[in-house]
Design a protein around this motif. Sequence first.
Motif, PDB file in Angstrom:
ATOM      1  N   GLY A 156      58.009  49.040  73.938  1.00 19.10           N
ATOM      2  CA  GLY A 156      58.656  50.349  74.146  1.00 19.10           C
ATOM      3  C   GLY A 156      58.937  50.697  75.588  1.00 19.10           C
ATOM      4  O   GLY A 156      59.322  51.824  75.901  1.00 19.10           O
ATOM      5  N   LYS A 157      58.761  49.754  76.531  1.00 20.11           N
ATOM      6  CA  LYS A 157      59.043  50.049  77.941  1.00 20.11           C
ATOM      7  C   LYS A 157      60.533  50.279  78.139  1.00 20.11           C
ATOM      8  O   LYS A 157      61.348  49.701  77.443  1.00 20.11           O
ATOM      9  CB  LYS A 157      58.586  48.882  78.819  1.00 20.11           C
ATOM     10  N   ALA A 158      60.899  51.046  79.111  1.00 21.89           N
ATOM     11  CA  ALA A 158      62.287  51.290  79.547  1.00 21.89           C
ATOM     12  C   ALA A 158      63.088  52.235  78.647  1.00 21.89           C
ATOM     13  O   ALA A 158      63.571  53.254  79.114  1.00 21.89           O
ATOM     14  CB  ALA A 158      63.068  50.008  79.745  1.00 21.89           C
ATOM     15  N   PHE A 159      63.185  51.917  77.343  1.00 20.78           N
ATOM     16  CA  PHE A 159      64.015  52.774  76.498  1.00 20.78           C
ATOM     17  C   PHE A 159      63.475  54.189  76.480  1.00 20.78           C
ATOM     18  O   PHE A 159      62.299  54.407  76.213  1.00 20.78           O
ATOM     19  CB  PHE A 159      64.077  52.222  75.070  1.00 20.78           C
ATOM     20  N   ASN A 160      64.353  55.127  76.815  1.00 21.62           N
ATOM     21  CA  ASN A 160      64.022  56.544  76.779  1.00 21.62           C
ATOM     22  C   ASN A 160      62.993  56.997  77.820  1.00 21.62           C
ATOM     23  O   ASN A 160      62.682  58.163  77.923  1.00 21.62           O
ATOM     24  CB  ASN A 160      63.526  56.938  75.373  1.00 21.62           C
ATOM     25  N   ALA A 161      62.459  56.058  78.617  1.00 19.78           N
ATOM     26  CA  ALA A 161      61.487  56.432  79.644  1.00 19.78           C
ATOM     27  C   ALA A 161      62.240  56.984  80.851  1.00 19.78           C
ATOM     28  O   ALA A 161      63.447  56.781  80.991  1.00 19.78           O
ATOM     29  CB  ALA A 161      60.682  55.205  80.053  1.00 19.78           C
ATOM     30  N   THR A 162      61.523  57.708  81.733  1.00 22.13           N
ATOM     31  CA  THR A 162      62.194  58.195  82.937  1.00 22.13           C
ATOM     32  C   THR A 162      62.036  57.188  84.074  1.00 22.13           C
ATOM     33  O   THR A 162      62.763  57.230  85.047  1.00 22.13           O
ATOM     34  CB  THR A 162      61.617  59.549  83.391  1.00 22.13           C
ATOM     35  N   GLU A 163      61.060  56.274  83.926  1.00 18.52           N
ATOM     36  CA  GLU A 163      60.837  55.287  84.982  1.00 18.52           C
ATOM     37  C   GLU A 163      61.043  53.879  84.429  1.00 18.52           C
ATOM     38  O   GLU A 163      60.948  53.659  83.228  1.00 18.52           O
ATOM     39  CB  GLU A 163      59.407  55.395  85.508  1.00 18.52           C
TER      40      GLU A 163
END
Length: 397
Positions: A353-360
């Motif tokens: 789930g890293k990157a997608f929809n994250a702010t960083e």
Amino acid sequence: MRHSILLIISGSIAAYKSLDLIRRLQEHDIAVRCILTKGGAQFITPLSVASLSNNPVYEELFSLKDEAEMGHIRLSREADLVVVAPASADLIAKMANGQTDDLASATLLAANKKILVAPAMNTQMWQHPATQRNLSHIREDGAIIIEPGAGLLACGETGSGRMAEVETILAAISKHLYTGALHGTKALVTSGPTYEAIDPVRFIGNHSSGKQGHAIAAALARHGANVTLISGPTALPDPKGVTVKHITSAEEMLAACEAALPCDIAVCAAAVADWKVSEPTARKLKKAKDGEAPELRLIENPDILAHIAQHPKDRPNLVIGFAAETENVLENAAAKLKRKACDWIVANDVSEGKAFNATENSVTLVTAKSQQNWPLQSKEAIAEQLVQNIITHRSAK
Ligand code: C5P
């Protein structure tokens, strides 16, 4: 090169907004050093300013610590721009008269950089002829005033004098900080997901938020490029100063990209659906009585990045793609660079789930010759770094 701001925070209730301003500047990869006046320190603490800015806070003119380094001279020398926000009536009066009885006013008199001033005060103080006289003096001396807004003030009265919103101050800072290195260039950016219709109400989509692509479009525009952003469905507002074309499907995205060519730079950050339903139905699919689920036949969507990178007539000078991978990130990115014939790939790890929809995000910029790893940072900061690389690349040509 990382830009840097000297932020002077003086005594006004609006000082709390400066904490948000510091945070937003950091997101844009702009370093911030702060001077907090005695008045400012009545409203916010040096500790919160230091924590948010990741730098010591400067407070005293006659401080052994600060002035051993000649703070009132050095602080503006080491910054690209000086911003006074909030600027109290008192500090504006000191600026107008060249007074230097504290670190903020002495630094302002000694400054060798452009000074932006965001006043914040009660309406009567703002409208007073003395304040207006002082403002026209500092304007004549070269300061840029970021006009306050009108509305309900902290003192309970209503009128003008409320410090400009953080977004407005940020826009004024951008205008003076960036030199327009991409002025005269045309850029195309794809962003967000695509939705592929199954029937009139259902679609195949993905989790892309569009944050990274939108941030890249905004950063290119900030540096003077004429930007067309082709965006799939997202919840984001259109970035300022960018022409936005809203599309839904990959086919529509491709058509909008074609219409935006020729251009100098193309950044394909969209998460384009790889497949579409071969024959979406005109009517909503109904559940079968026997419980049998419908079968969907998928066919491949056009590869927009490959299409642009291999365009027979209008290939942009620089074509940049993204690679969201869950394993062997760098090998797969290098292979993709070749297969699609683009110039650079921004590779990121989307496992767990890293990157997608994250702010960083933390990414690696892969080119035919090199790999640069950029540590975890905001998507705005990644956008700024990417644009700095584009500027360097263009100036080296
Ligand atoms: O092949 P893959 O989907 O991993 O490649 C990702 C890159 O290709 C991204 O830059 C994405 O925007 C672009 N792409 C595209 N059209 C597609 C699929 C991917 O432009 N149909």
